[in-house]
Write an enzyme that holds these catalytic residues in place. Sequence first.
Site, PDB file in Angstrom:
ATOM      1  CG  MET A  27      -1.937  -1.117   1.229  1.00 62.73           C
ATOM      2  SD  MET A  27      -3.172  -0.861  -0.081  1.00 62.73           S
ATOM      3  CE  MET A  27      -2.918  -2.346  -1.036  1.00 62.73           C
ATOM      4  CG  HIS A 139       2.219   2.664   4.155  1.00 59.55           C
ATOM      5  ND1 HIS A 139       0.874   2.662   4.418  1.00 59.55           N
ATOM      6  CD2 HIS A 139       2.598   1.369   4.050  1.00 59.55           C
ATOM      7  CE1 HIS A 139       0.452   1.409   4.500  1.00 59.55           C
ATOM      8  NE2 HIS A 139       1.489   0.602   4.275  1.00 59.55           N
ATOM      9  CG  HIS A 140      -2.912   4.887   0.470  1.00 59.33           C
ATOM     10  ND1 HIS A 140      -3.697   5.916   0.925  1.00 59.33           N
ATOM     11  CD2 HIS A 140      -3.295   4.680  -0.800  1.00 59.33           C
ATOM     12  CE1 HIS A 140      -4.523   6.300  -0.027  1.00 59.33           C
ATOM     13  NE2 HIS A 140      -4.291   5.576  -1.086  1.00 59.33           N
ATOM     14  CB  ALA A 141      -0.969   4.124   6.834  1.00 59.88           C
ATOM     15  CB  ALA A 143      -2.017  11.642   3.828  1.00 58.17           C
TER      16      ALA A 143
END
Length: 155
Positions: A27, A139-141, A143
């Site tokens: 991700m 990493h998509h976490a 934002a």
Amino acid sequence: MTGATARRSMGAVDTVWLTMDRPDNLMVIDAVMMLDRPLDEERLREVLDERLVRRYPVFSERVVPATGPVGMPHWEPDPDFDLDRHVHRATLVEPGDDAALQAYVEDQMSRPLLRDRPLWEIHLVDGYLEGAAVLARFHHALADGVALAQVLLDL
């Protein structure tokens, strides 16, 4: 540093992105910027510190996993934060063309981001045509995609 001193909860959507991350399904949002001249690494580091790390605390925070089956992960300041752990330098193989850059990016895209530090890295890639390239991996976490695109534009 950023001034952040305590843990803060990770949002539900960001938690989903974090838990969906697998070696065969990363991700990570990867972006490549191609430059028409070489880039000074020290200037890049100054810009990253000013426009990324100081402006957005999450870029100096690491993930603390949930402590139980129903808990949520948290963000906490990384006590070992250092740009050296996030800025990497490489030189493309000759002839330093689009194919060489693509091969480098493909190699990096298959690697997960390390979880013991903030979930991002920047690669300064020398030897691309007459200039350089910058590979940003977030990493998509951290934002959502739109927010990360804005972060890149701010750089």
